[in-house]
Design an enzyme around this catalytic site. Structure first.
Site, PDB file in Angstrom:
ATOM      1  N   ASP A  21       4.859   4.221  10.266  1.00  0.00           N
ATOM      2  CA  ASP A  21       5.458   2.908  10.529  1.00  0.00           C
ATOM      3  C   ASP A  21       6.427   2.957  11.712  1.00  0.00           C
ATOM      4  OD1 ASP A  21       4.106   2.223   8.165  1.00  0.00           O
ATOM      5  OD2 ASP A  21       5.862   2.613   6.923  1.00  0.00           O
ATOM      6  N   GLU A 178       0.374  -7.432   7.543  1.00  0.00           N
ATOM      7  CA  GLU A 178       1.705  -6.840   7.356  1.00  0.00           C
ATOM      8  C   GLU A 178       2.199  -6.288   8.687  1.00  0.00           C
ATOM      9  OE1 GLU A 178       0.851  -3.840   4.432  1.00  0.00           O
ATOM     10  OE2 GLU A 178      -0.221  -2.587   5.856  1.00  0.00           O
TER      11      GLU A 178
HETATM   12  C1  6LW Z   1       4.318  -0.439   5.143  1.00  0.00           C
HETATM   13  C2  6LW Z   1       3.165  -1.211   5.600  1.00  0.00           C
HETATM   14  C3  6LW Z   1       2.237  -0.121   5.807  1.00  0.00           C
HETATM   15  O1  6LW Z   1       5.356  -1.176   4.598  1.00  0.00           O
HETATM   16  O2  6LW Z   1       2.429   0.776   4.804  1.00  0.00           O
HETATM   17  O3  6LW Z   1       0.694   0.925   7.094  1.00  0.00           O
HETATM   18  C4  6LW Z   1       3.617   0.428   4.152  1.00  0.00           C
HETATM   19  N1  6LW Z   1       1.501  -0.005   6.817  1.00  0.00           N
HETATM   20  O4  6LW Z   1       3.367  -1.959   6.749  1.00  0.00           O
HETATM   21  C5  6LW Z   1       4.384   1.640   3.769  1.00  0.00           C
HETATM   22  O5  6LW Z   1       4.514   2.490   4.881  1.00  0.00           O
END
Ligand code: 6LW
Length: 504
Positions: A21, A178
């Site tokens: 991240d 996300e």
């Molecule tokens: C994070 C989300 C993700 O909050 O995994 O790969 C989660 N992306 O954006 C935890 O790292």
């Protein structure tokens, strides 16, 4: 972008090991990057670079209990998720979620990214993970979070204005929109997101608008980055952030994994940070090949940071920033002051399996490596462990008269080897390397060999274990392997710890 072009990417992370991240910003000629840290303390490792390729860890953002408390109930892969790091109005701003506190979003600030960072300002009005901060020219600040939704915020107080509104749900049919980041670039506001989930389907997509709060128009070439269904050695690519170099060129940092072994492939180092150049076509970003040999090459000289020190003699009072402990690091349980020149770990009465484990380690950052430590177990029981989480680890443990290799794989826990040893300090070692032949579709990713070193330097292996059981594909979760020292009973002292990358 066509899959063939995606598959041309190179395979080396710029920050290897469990560093997912990534969020990046630039101030002058200096870049700073922050990552997730989950159940480990201190939280949010912070890196510095002059060239985007060589990164040096300069601290951890959440390094005091007043900033980060992870109760014993914090599960593996709970805790600290997905920071956004920005520089605005002469200050660094970092917003992050502590899922141990519900959707506990918080903001900290600093004038020097090496710290100290402020105590956290809580943001109860942001109900999701992966919070982003973006400012309009007049100072209006928007917080955009997973979903993808947005709310106006005063980042100094944590107050939000109105109720969050949905901005964009990503590509129809793709799960988990996300990791949003919002940028003003030219005449548009760009909304970069990850979608498809953080597994093999992961990808990065983008949309744009004339205003920061939408409506957003998706890029016709989405996903602008994905390695899904390719044979590329780097998989799960997603969760990205953009940064512009002083010469005007654009770059993307993102997470990816390197699975090894037969099918379905196991990754053991967690999600790592990669870099790719970005060009623009018709007002949309196009992602190129991955560093450290990016094409095109950076137009500026590469500036390696100081060589990484792999041996720690525990001579200084403060532990280096690369050391991480499970949930907290109370000086009652982890200190270099009790016996100067030694790291002293005192058990809370738990074993390596239990939530109150006393463990301090460093991320495994190389596919092949050797770690060794000189342990004095005369007042307790403990040793050296390769830890994926408390239910998945291999350890070599000294009791004073005996060493044993312990394997914990899910609900199974067993001592796979024991050996009597003379009383006194001894060197424990772990080597990670190639899996044994024959290699076929069921071959694991690597082998973990655990043993003791004789006074003449020769290594006696007590057990060699299949590395797949310490992989994310087996254990689940968001972290990667951490190699380190632990106390299971009483007080256990460590004179030095040595980590050596090996060729593979
Ligand atoms: C994070 C989300 C993700 O909050 O995994 O790969 C989660 N992306 O954006 C935890 O790292």
């Amino acid at each position: 972008m066509p899959l063939q072009q995606q598959a041309a990417r190179a395979a080396d992370p710029v920050i290897p090991g469990f560093h997912p991240d990534p969020s990046v910003c630039r101030v002058g000629d200096d870049y700073y990057l922050a990552c997730s840290s989950f159940e480990y303390f201190p939280g949010v490792p912070l890196f510095h670079s002059r060239d985007l390729v060589h990164w040096t860890q300069i601290g951890n953002v959440l390094d005091r209990p007043e900033q980060l408390r992870l109760p014993a109930s914090t599960p593996s892969s709970g805790g600290i998720y997905a920071p956004t790091l920005r520089h605005h109005d002469g200050r660094f701003w970092l917003m992050v979620t502590n899922v141990a506190e519900g959707a506990g979003n918080l903001i900290v600030t600093a004038t020097d990214p090496a710290g100290p960072w402020s105590d956290p300002v809580r943001v109860p009005g942001v109900p999701g993970i992966d919070p982003d901060l973006a400012w309009e020219e007049d100072g209006t600040c928007w917080c955009t979070f997973a979903g993808v939704a947005q709310v106006r915020i005063d980042p100094a107080t944590g107050r939000t204005y109105g109720t969050p509104h949905t901005l964009w749900s990503g590509t129809p049919g793709a799960k988990a929109p996300e990791a949003p980041h919002l940028y003003r670039i030219g005449d548009h506001w760009y909304l970069l997101i990850a979608e498809g989930g953080t597994e093999r389907g992961h990808g990065v997509s983008i949309a744009r608008s004339r205003t920061p709060d939408g409506p957003f128009e998706p890029c016709p070439a989405n996903p602008i980055l994905t390695h899904r269904s390719t044979g590329h050695p780097v998989q799960n690519t997603g969760h990205a952030d953009l940064v512009q170099a002083p010469d005007g060129s654009w770059w993307m940092v993102f997470l990816g994994v390197r699975p090894h072994g037969g099918t379905p492939g196991w990754h053991v180092l967690g999600r790592e940070t990669f870099l790719a150049p970005v060009t623009w076509a018709d007002g949309w970003p196009v992602v190129g090949e991955v560093a450290p040999n990016p094409t095109p090459a950076p137009p500026w000289p590469l500036v390696p940071g100081p060589a990484e020190e792999h041996r720690d003699d525990f001579e200084s009072r403060e532990l280096r920033p690369s050391w991480i402990s499970v949930r907290d690091r109370s000086p009652d349980h982890c200190t270099t002051e009790e016996r100067p020149g030694w790291l002293t770990l005192s058990a809370r009465g738990g074993s390596l399996d239990e939530p109150d484990v006393v463990f301090t380690g460093r991320r495994q950052q190389h596919l092949a490596c050797r770690a060794r430590t000189l342990v004095d177990p005369s007042a307790g029981r403990g040793g050296l462990a390769v830890r994926l989480d408390e239910r998945h680890h291999y350890a070599i443990e000294a009791t004073g008269t005996e060493v044993r290799v312990i394997a914990r794989v899910g609900d199974l826990r067993t001592a796979v080897a024991t050996r009597a040893v003379p009383a006194g300090p001894l060197v424990l070692g772990v080597t990670v390397g190639d899996p044994p032949p024959p290699h076929g579709p069921c071959t694991g990713p690597d082998a973990v060999s655990l043993g003791i070193e004789r006074p003449d330097g020769t290594f006696t292996e007590l057990a060699s274990l299949d590395g797949r059981y310490l992989s994310t594909e087996v254990a689940g979760g968001f972290t990667g392997r951490v190699i380190g020292m632990y106390a299971a009973a009483g007080t256990v002292r460590f004179d030095w710890f040595d980590y050596e990358p090996l060729d593979r």
